[in-house]
Design a protein around this motif. Structure first.
Motif, PDB file in Angstrom:
ATOM      1  N   ILE A  67       6.938 -45.548  14.897  1.00  0.00           N
ATOM      2  CA  ILE A  67       8.161 -45.813  14.132  1.00  0.00           C
ATOM      3  C   ILE A  67       8.956 -44.510  13.975  1.00  0.00           C
ATOM      4  O   ILE A  67      10.176 -44.482  14.169  1.00  0.00           O
ATOM      5  CB  ILE A  67       7.824 -46.427  12.756  1.00  0.00           C
ATOM      6  CG1 ILE A  67       7.329 -47.856  12.932  1.00  0.00           C
ATOM      7  CG2 ILE A  67       9.037 -46.400  11.836  1.00  0.00           C
ATOM      8  CD1 ILE A  67       6.753 -48.467  11.679  1.00  0.00           C
ATOM      9  N   LEU A  68       8.250 -43.413  13.646  1.00  0.00           N
ATOM     10  CA  LEU A  68       8.937 -42.136  13.479  1.00  0.00           C
ATOM     11  C   LEU A  68       9.513 -41.646  14.802  1.00  0.00           C
ATOM     12  O   LEU A  68      10.608 -41.082  14.840  1.00  0.00           O
ATOM     13  CB  LEU A  68       7.989 -41.094  12.889  1.00  0.00           C
ATOM     14  CG  LEU A  68       7.590 -41.309  11.425  1.00  0.00           C
ATOM     15  CD1 LEU A  68       6.555 -40.274  11.004  1.00  0.00           C
ATOM     16  CD2 LEU A  68       8.789 -41.267  10.510  1.00  0.00           C
ATOM     17  N   ARG A  71      12.534 -43.680  15.538  1.00  0.00           N
ATOM     18  CA  ARG A  71      13.602 -43.237  14.641  1.00  0.00           C
ATOM     19  C   ARG A  71      14.196 -41.920  15.129  1.00  0.00           C
ATOM     20  O   ARG A  71      15.421 -41.736  15.152  1.00  0.00           O
ATOM     21  CB  ARG A  71      13.051 -43.089  13.229  1.00  0.00           C
ATOM     22  CG  ARG A  71      14.071 -42.640  12.220  1.00  0.00           C
ATOM     23  CD  ARG A  71      13.474 -42.658  10.816  1.00  0.00           C
ATOM     24  NE  ARG A  71      14.447 -42.217   9.870  1.00  0.00           N
ATOM     25  CZ  ARG A  71      14.337 -41.107   9.145  1.00  0.00           C
ATOM     26  NH1 ARG A  71      13.275 -40.347   9.266  1.00  0.00           N
ATOM     27  NH2 ARG A  71      15.277 -40.755   8.294  1.00  0.00           N
ATOM     28  N   ALA A  72      13.331 -40.981  15.522  1.00  0.00           N
ATOM     29  CA  ALA A  72      13.814 -39.687  16.015  1.00  0.00           C
ATOM     30  C   ALA A  72      14.620 -39.863  17.300  1.00  0.00           C
ATOM     31  O   ALA A  72      15.664 -39.226  17.478  1.00  0.00           O
ATOM     32  CB  ALA A  72      12.637 -38.748  16.250  1.00  0.00           C
ATOM     33  N   THR A  74      16.228 -42.566  18.186  1.00  0.00           N
ATOM     34  CA  THR A  74      17.482 -43.229  17.809  1.00  0.00           C
ATOM     35  C   THR A  74      18.461 -42.210  17.234  1.00  0.00           C
ATOM     36  O   THR A  74      19.645 -42.201  17.586  1.00  0.00           O
ATOM     37  CB  THR A  74      17.209 -44.347  16.784  1.00  0.00           C
ATOM     38  OG1 THR A  74      16.263 -45.250  17.324  1.00  0.00           O
ATOM     39  CG2 THR A  74      18.479 -45.075  16.421  1.00  0.00           C
ATOM     40  N   ILE A  75      17.966 -41.346  16.367  1.00  0.00           N
ATOM     41  CA  ILE A  75      18.838 -40.338  15.769  1.00  0.00           C
ATOM     42  C   ILE A  75      19.339 -39.373  16.834  1.00  0.00           C
ATOM     43  O   ILE A  75      20.529 -39.029  16.875  1.00  0.00           O
ATOM     44  CB  ILE A  75      18.096 -39.587  14.639  1.00  0.00           C
ATOM     45  CG1 ILE A  75      17.888 -40.519  13.444  1.00  0.00           C
ATOM     46  CG2 ILE A  75      18.850 -38.342  14.210  1.00  0.00           C
ATOM     47  CD1 ILE A  75      16.986 -39.952  12.367  1.00  0.00           C
TER      48      ILE A  75
END
Length: 191
Positions: A67-68, A71-72, A74-75
């Motif tokens: 998930i992290l 997220r990273a 995606t960012i």
């Protein structure tokens, strides 16, 4: 069929109640702090720790890490996309500024050209009007000159007639126009 109540001796109930009271008074306290229970507690502690460690290491932490990472990613992709969009926007803004500057220069050139054409047209019209007025002025001067010459020729006639009338009135004798003209010439020659 109804269940039959079991019969217990009357003195058994109090004996059981007394035994539990004795146990509570004799040992008392928490079994976790008694040394004889530590072996089982340590086994359960190791077993529960191993199960929780396995669940955390194999299930929860990888999911959390995934998930992290997503997220990273995606960012990072959003930041990269924002940089790309910003660069495109800057390029478009520079192009728009260049177009605006070009349009301003073209409008200034067009305004200067229109002003020059208007000035040339005005000068042309003014020259034509000046020429027309000069023609009318020349015609007016010719008319004035003609009228002046006509008036001057009439002045001599009027002067002769007036002189005849004055002489006749003053002297009572009639004088001819030729006599008055001869007298006027003689008077001019003497002056």
């Amino acid at each position: 069929m109804a269940a039959e109540p079991t019969s217990q001796p009357a003195d058994a109930a109090p004996a059981h109640a007394g035994a539990s009271t004795e146990a509570a008074q004799s040992g008392g306290g928490l079994p976790q702090f008694k040394f004889e229970f530590w072996g089982g507690q340590i086994v359960w502690l190791i077993l529960i720790f191993a199960v929780l460690y396995t669940l955390l290491a194999k299930v929860f932490v990888p999911r959390l890490r995934k998930i992290l990472d997503v997220r990273a990613e995606t960012i990072a992709s959003a930041v990269e996309q924002a940089k790309t969009v910003q660069a495109e926007a800057d390029a478009q803004a520079a192009a728009a500024k260049a177009e605006i500057d070009q349009a301003r220069a073209a409008s200034r050139a067009l305004a200067a050209d229109a002003k020059a054409k208007a000035t040339a047209e005005l000068n042309k019209r003014q020259a034509a009007e000046d020429e027309r007025l000069a023609g009318e002025l020349a015609q007016a001067e010719d008319r004035i000159r003609g009228l002046r010459d006509a008036a001057m020729s009439n002045v001599n006639g009027i002067a002769v007639e007036t002189a005849q009338a004055i002489v006749e009135r003053l002297t009572g004798a009639k004088v001819t126009a030729a006599d008055i003209k001869a007298a006027a010439r003689a008077g001019q020659g003497a002056a």
